[in-house]
Design a protein around this motif. Structure first.
Motif, PDB file in Angstrom:
ATOM      1  N   ILE A  35       0.839  -1.205   0.000  1.00 34.13           N
ATOM      2  CA  ILE A  35       0.000   0.000   0.000  1.00 34.13           C
ATOM      3  C   ILE A  35       0.870   1.250   0.000  1.00 34.13           C
ATOM      4  CG2 ILE A  35      -1.667   1.307   1.370  1.00 34.13           C
ATOM      5  CD1 ILE A  35      -2.783  -1.381   2.306  1.00 34.13           C
ATOM      6  N   GLU A  36       1.928   1.242   0.801  1.00 35.14           N
ATOM      7  CA  GLU A  36       2.822   2.400   0.842  1.00 35.14           C
ATOM      8  C   GLU A  36       3.484   2.632  -0.510  1.00 35.14           C
ATOM      9  OE1 GLU A  36       6.962   3.620   3.099  1.00 35.14           O
ATOM     10  OE2 GLU A  36       5.479   2.389   4.174  1.00 35.14           O
ATOM     11  N   THR A  37       3.871   1.563  -1.193  1.00 34.39           N
ATOM     12  CA  THR A  37       4.481   1.701  -2.519  1.00 34.39           C
ATOM     13  C   THR A  37       3.485   2.258  -3.526  1.00 34.39           C
ATOM     14  OG1 THR A  37       5.962  -0.157  -2.061  1.00 34.39           O
ATOM     15  CG2 THR A  37       5.649   0.460  -4.361  1.00 34.39           C
ATOM     16  N   THR A  38       2.241   1.766  -3.478  1.00 35.51           N
ATOM     17  CA  THR A  38       1.210   2.257  -4.398  1.00 35.51           C
ATOM     18  C   THR A  38       0.935   3.735  -4.178  1.00 35.51           C
ATOM     19  OG1 THR A  38       0.183   0.053  -4.408  1.00 35.51           O
ATOM     20  CG2 THR A  38      -1.144   1.893  -5.210  1.00 35.51           C
ATOM     21  N   LEU A  39       0.802   4.139  -2.921  1.00 35.39           N
ATOM     22  CA  LEU A  39       0.568   5.546  -2.617  1.00 35.39           C
ATOM     23  C   LEU A  39       1.751   6.410  -3.039  1.00 35.39           C
ATOM     24  CD1 LEU A  39      -0.998   5.178   0.947  1.00 35.39           C
ATOM     25  CD2 LEU A  39      -2.219   5.821  -1.129  1.00 35.39           C
ATOM     26  N   SER A  40       2.944   5.932  -2.738  1.00 34.37           N
ATOM     27  CA  SER A  40       4.149   6.709  -3.056  1.00 34.37           C
ATOM     28  C   SER A  40       4.310   6.894  -4.557  1.00 34.37           C
ATOM     29  CB  SER A  40       5.379   6.021  -2.457  1.00 34.37           C
ATOM     30  OG  SER A  40       6.542   6.769  -2.721  1.00 34.37           O
ATOM     31  N   CYS A  41       4.051   5.836  -5.349  1.00 30.53           N
ATOM     32  CA  CYS A  41       4.153   5.951  -6.808  1.00 30.53           C
ATOM     33  C   CYS A  41       3.133   6.945  -7.351  1.00 30.53           C
ATOM     34  CB  CYS A  41       3.959   4.582  -7.449  1.00 30.53           C
ATOM     35  SG  CYS A  41       5.320   3.423  -7.175  1.00 30.53           S
ATOM     36  N   LEU A  95       1.848   9.533  -5.715  1.00 28.13           N
ATOM     37  CA  LEU A  95       2.194  10.886  -5.281  1.00 28.13           C
ATOM     38  C   LEU A  95       3.502  11.382  -5.876  1.00 28.13           C
ATOM     39  CD1 LEU A  95       1.265  10.489  -1.501  1.00 28.13           C
ATOM     40  CD2 LEU A  95       0.024  11.843  -3.188  1.00 28.13           C
ATOM     41  N   ALA A  96       4.323  10.471  -6.437  1.00 33.05           N
ATOM     42  CA  ALA A  96       5.660  10.858  -6.900  1.00 33.05           C
ATOM     43  C   ALA A  96       5.604  11.894  -8.007  1.00 33.05           C
ATOM     44  CB  ALA A  96       6.418   9.615  -7.376  1.00 33.05           C
ATOM     45  N   HIS A  97       4.543  11.864  -8.838  1.00 36.18           N
ATOM     46  CA  HIS A  97       4.419  12.827  -9.938  1.00 36.18           C
ATOM     47  C   HIS A  97       3.778  14.133  -9.488  1.00 36.18           C
ATOM     48  CE1 HIS A  97       5.667   9.734 -12.692  1.00 36.18           C
ATOM     49  NE2 HIS A  97       4.648   8.958 -12.357  1.00 36.18           N
ATOM     50  N   ARG A  98       3.418  14.237  -8.196  1.00 42.03           N
ATOM     51  CA  ARG A  98       2.732  15.422  -7.708  1.00 42.03           C
ATOM     52  C   ARG A  98       3.485  16.129  -6.588  1.00 42.03           C
ATOM     53  NH1 ARG A  98      -0.213  11.388  -9.470  1.00 42.03           N
ATOM     54  NH2 ARG A  98      -2.173  11.761 -10.595  1.00 42.03           N
ATOM     55  N   LEU A  99       4.280  15.387  -5.831  1.00 49.14           N
ATOM     56  CA  LEU A  99       5.066  15.948  -4.736  1.00 49.14           C
ATOM     57  C   LEU A  99       6.522  15.582  -4.936  1.00 49.14           C
ATOM     58  CD1 LEU A  99       2.731  14.885  -1.753  1.00 49.14           C
ATOM     59  CD2 LEU A  99       2.711  17.060  -2.992  1.00 49.14           C
ATOM     60  N   SER A 100       7.377  16.168  -4.108  1.00 49.65           N
ATOM     61  CA  SER A 100       8.793  15.818  -4.165  1.00 49.65           C
ATOM     62  C   SER A 100       8.979  14.376  -3.689  1.00 49.65           C
ATOM     63  CB  SER A 100       9.597  16.774  -3.287  1.00 49.65           C
ATOM     64  OG  SER A 100       9.237  16.619  -1.921  1.00 49.65           O
ATOM     65  N   PRO A 101      10.094  13.716  -4.051  1.00 44.14           N
ATOM     66  CA  PRO A 101      10.278  12.313  -3.631  1.00 44.14           C
ATOM     67  C   PRO A 101      10.197  12.119  -2.127  1.00 44.14           C
ATOM     68  CG  PRO A 101      11.851  12.901  -5.344  1.00 44.14           C
ATOM     69  CD  PRO A 101      11.155  14.171  -4.965  1.00 44.14           C
ATOM     70  N   GLY A 102      10.861  13.003  -1.368  1.00 47.64           N
ATOM     71  CA  GLY A 102      10.811  12.858   0.086  1.00 47.64           C
ATOM     72  C   GLY A 102       9.416  13.070   0.647  1.00 47.64           C
ATOM     73  N   ALA A 132      -4.817   9.915  -3.945  1.00 50.48           N
ATOM     74  CA  ALA A 132      -3.999   8.701  -3.828  1.00 50.48           C
ATOM     75  C   ALA A 132      -4.734   7.607  -3.075  1.00 50.48           C
ATOM     76  CB  ALA A 132      -2.682   9.032  -3.126  1.00 50.48           C
ATOM     77  N   VAL A 133      -5.472   7.982  -2.024  1.00 54.72           N
ATOM     78  CA  VAL A 133      -6.246   6.996  -1.264  1.00 54.72           C
ATOM     79  C   VAL A 133      -7.329   6.384  -2.148  1.00 54.72           C
ATOM     80  CG1 VAL A 133      -7.903   6.738   0.612  1.00 54.72           C
ATOM     81  CG2 VAL A 133      -5.777   7.991   0.996  1.00 54.72           C
ATOM     82  N   LYS A 134      -8.030   7.221  -2.908  1.00 63.48           N
ATOM     83  CA  LYS A 134      -9.069   6.705  -3.801  1.00 63.48           C
ATOM     84  C   LYS A 134      -8.464   5.785  -4.848  1.00 63.48           C
ATOM     85  CE  LYS A 134     -13.141   8.207  -6.375  1.00 63.48           C
ATOM     86  NZ  LYS A 134     -13.958   9.363  -6.797  1.00 63.48           N
ATOM     87  N   HIS A 135      -7.301   6.152  -5.368  1.00 60.78           N
ATOM     88  CA  HIS A 135      -6.604   5.304  -6.338  1.00 60.78           C
ATOM     89  C   HIS A 135      -6.238   3.955  -5.729  1.00 60.78           C
ATOM     90  CE1 HIS A 135      -3.496   3.913  -9.122  1.00 60.78           C
ATOM     91  NE2 HIS A 135      -2.684   3.851  -8.091  1.00 60.78           N
ATOM     92  N   CYS A 136      -5.737   3.963  -4.510  1.00 65.70           N
ATOM     93  CA  CYS A 136      -5.329   2.720  -3.850  1.00 65.70           C
ATOM     94  C   CYS A 136      -6.541   1.814  -3.594  1.00 65.70           C
ATOM     95  CB  CYS A 136      -4.604   3.045  -2.544  1.00 65.70           C
ATOM     96  SG  CYS A 136      -3.662   1.672  -1.853  1.00 65.70           S
ATOM     97  N   HIS A 166       6.980  10.316   2.593  1.00 63.84           N
ATOM     98  CA  HIS A 166       6.548  10.602   3.956  1.00 63.84           C
ATOM     99  C   HIS A 166       5.024  10.581   4.078  1.00 63.84           C
ATOM    100  CE1 HIS A 166       6.770  12.258   8.004  1.00 63.84           C
ATOM    101  NE2 HIS A 166       5.876  13.171   7.653  1.00 63.84           N
ATOM    102  N   VAL A 167       4.330  11.211   3.142  1.00 61.63           N
ATOM    103  CA  VAL A 167       2.872  11.236   3.186  1.00 61.63           C
ATOM    104  C   VAL A 167       2.318   9.828   3.018  1.00 61.63           C
ATOM    105  CG1 VAL A 167       0.800  12.104   2.019  1.00 61.63           C
ATOM    106  CG2 VAL A 167       2.738  13.627   2.393  1.00 61.63           C
ATOM    107  N   ALA A 168       2.933   9.022   2.150  1.00 61.22           N
ATOM    108  CA  ALA A 168       2.478   7.643   1.972  1.00 61.22           C
ATOM    109  C   ALA A 168       2.650   6.835   3.255  1.00 61.22           C
ATOM    110  CB  ALA A 168       3.231   6.987   0.821  1.00 61.22           C
ATOM    111  N   GLN A 169       3.747   7.050   3.965  1.00 59.41           N
ATOM    112  CA  GLN A 169       3.979   6.335   5.215  1.00 59.41           C
ATOM    113  C   GLN A 169       2.944   6.698   6.273  1.00 59.41           C
ATOM    114  OE1 GLN A 169       7.998   7.330   6.259  1.00 59.41           O
ATOM    115  NE2 GLN A 169       8.910   6.019   4.687  1.00 59.41           N
TER     116      GLN A 169
END
Length: 543
Positions: free
Chosen positions: A147-153, A155-162, A403-407, A166-169
């Protein structure tokens, strides 16, 4: 034309319309296409002269929609906006693909292919592509790391990598527990998303960094208590452990038409002093009714009379009182602490009173955020989103909810691996599976549709600064297999998002290709204001 004389309208010829359509679609395809994947950003100036750099599809669609009032532009942008509302993803891809399909259709029309044949070919390619998407969709396991990987991927195109990591975690663990319940409950995506939002409070706290955002267990009331600044401190609030909570929906104001016990006192000796004493005694009795049930916190949806506030402060220990709390916040807190929202103190019973293990005050933009925790019920959480300014916090909130809706969508309907490289396999498989009985002109349109699908991964490759011709022809069934030397790893996208994107782009392109002229107002296209416009026309006739 005769139409030009009707109400001053101006009608375009088919040639003029198609020339305008081609120009607009070429510009929008370049504008949105350059931002797909790890592409370029756009510098946007707001009406106040401020600038913002953005590549988010929803923001770009919204900004263009406000600036360009043209029927063709509006039709294309509304397709992207609908994709964003329904799926929260692939907004830019929807507009770009629709524009590319229009350009391919116009090229076929110049060769003598009728728009009906083009629509038939596009529909055939769409149905075949959707069937392959459904057949290739795979379910993701319900565990925190996935789930964290899905959220992070996402959000990666919308926020900075860090910030995206963090938001995904922050939300991964809470969302994992919710997804486990979803699988057992058989909910739809919309219902599952609404249920999850009911268990999550999001508080915006500008003035920090996104990586300073945090999540705390409990439900929140974003409101300062009436006696917070004078009667309470953080130290005294610490004594509110294991507090009993009463929640009311009615007003707590004096009304002599409704307060029979006060009327009896006032009628005995109707003097100002006796009047005030009667009111004070009435509220004192209500305060004692609250404290007799050992209530330490009172939350109301409407107002509280100052006399009752004074009476609540006079008791020992004082009662922490909130008034005019938001109904949604009250409902979430009531569910979390096990309280029932009563109408008035007189109707309050012991079974209506909730319980919180502790109450923690946290800083928020609107004042102080009070989080009500219950140790034996960790099902409700509050996320404190930090950011340099309020607009940044609000954007992070928007991306997080998308991201939550996508997941949730991925978990319920499966995901498409290696997007958009997946389209290379789809284009090849559709060619191989289609029978030869398709009319030749419709087959030309279907081939054009599949060529545009195969063009999308090459566009993403070019936007990343890589060779767009170095992609292997992946089969749609190969999933994440294939050469790893071609590009960065592709992201997994919800199957329903891909299907809806293909449908919106195809339907929009077919609709625009079946138009051959526009009827415009003399001063250019503008929206009519309905009743107001008719009133203006009537005034002009009278003059």
């Amino acid at each position: 034309m005769m139409l030009d004389t009707i109400a001053g309208a101006q009608s375009t010829t088919p040639g003029d319309y198609r020339e305008t359509l081609a120009s607009i679609c070429a510009d929008l395809a370049e504008f949105f296409g350059s931002t797909i994947g790890n592409g370029m950003s756009k510098l946007i100036e707001d009406p106040h002269g401020n600038f913002v750099v953005a590549s988010d599809g929803d923001m770009l669609v919204r900004e263009l929609y406000m600036r360009y009032k043209h029927p063709i532009v509006t039709t294309l942008l509304e397709a992207g906006a609908e994709q964003g509302r329904r799926c929260g993803d692939l907004v830019k891809t929807t507009v770009t693909l629709a524009c590319r399909l229009v350009l391919s259709g116009l090229a076929l029309m110049r060769q003598g292919v009728h728009p009906n044949a083009i629509q038939s070919g596009f529909s055939g390619g769409l149905n075949a592509a959707r069937n392959l998407v459904q057949a290739s969709a795979s379910r993701a396991p319900v565990d925190t790391s996935t789930i964290e990987t899905t959220l992070s991927c996402f959000l990666a195109h919308r926020l900075s990598p860090g910030a995206s990591r963090h938001v995904a975690q922050l939300v991964a663990s809470h969302l994992g527990c919710h997804l486990a319940r979803i699988e057992r409950g058989g909910m739809t995506c919309e219902r599952a998303f609404d249920t999850f939002i009911d268990t999550l409070d999001i508080v915006l706290d500008p003035g920090g960094n996104i990586v300073d955002s945090r999540i705390v267990q409990g439900a929140a009331i974003i409101k300062d208590p009436l006696n917070w600044q004078t009667g309470w401190t953080r130290e005294s609030l610490g004594r509110l452990e294991n507090a009993r909570i009463a929640m009311l929906s009615g007003e707590l104001y004096f009304d002599k038409k409704k307060r029979g016990e006060t009327i009896d006192v006032i009628l005995h000796d109707d003097t100002p002093a006796r009047f005030k004493a009667g009111i004070d005694e009435s509220w004192a009795r209500k305060a004692r009714a609250i404290t007799s049930r050992d209530v330490r916190v009172l939350i109301t949806e409407k107002g509280i009379d100052d006399a009752l506030v004074s009476a609540l402060n006079a008791v020992d220990p004082p009662v922490l009182a909130f008034r005019r709390a938001k109904p949604d916040e009250m409902k979430r807190v009531a569910r979390h602490v096990g309280a029932t929202i009563s109408h008035d103190i007189d109707t309050l019973e012991d079974k209506d009173i909730g319980f919180a293990s502790c109450i923690e005050p946290l800083h928020a933009r609107a004042g102080t955020c009070f989080v009500f925790r219950k140790d034996n019920d960790p099902g409700h959480n509050t996320i404190i989103i930090r950011g340099s300014m309020y607009d940044v916090c609000d954007a992070v909130k928007h991306h997080l909810l998308a991201a939550v809706k996508h997941c949730i969508d991925v978990q319920l309907n499966g995901l498409v691996p290696r997007f958009p490289w997946f389209f290379l396999g789809i284009a090849r498989d559709v060619h191989a599976r289609q029978p030869g009985a398709i009319p030749s002109r419709a087959r030309l349109a279907m081939d054009a549709f599949l060529q545009e699908l195969a063009w999308l991964p090459r566009l993403v490759q070019a936007n990343r600064g890589l060779d767009p011709l170095a992609l292997p022809p992946l089969n749609a069934s190969q999933g994440s297999s294939g050469s790893e030397a071609t590009a960065e790893p592709a992201s997994a996208v919800a199957a329903t998002s891909v299907e809806h994107m293909l449908t919106m782009a195809t339907v929009t392109a077919s609709r625009l290709l079946r138009v051959d002229s526009m009827i415009l107002n003399p001063s250019g296209w503008r929206k009519r204001a309905g009743q107001e416009q008719r009133k203006n026309d009537e005034h002009e006739k009278k003059d």
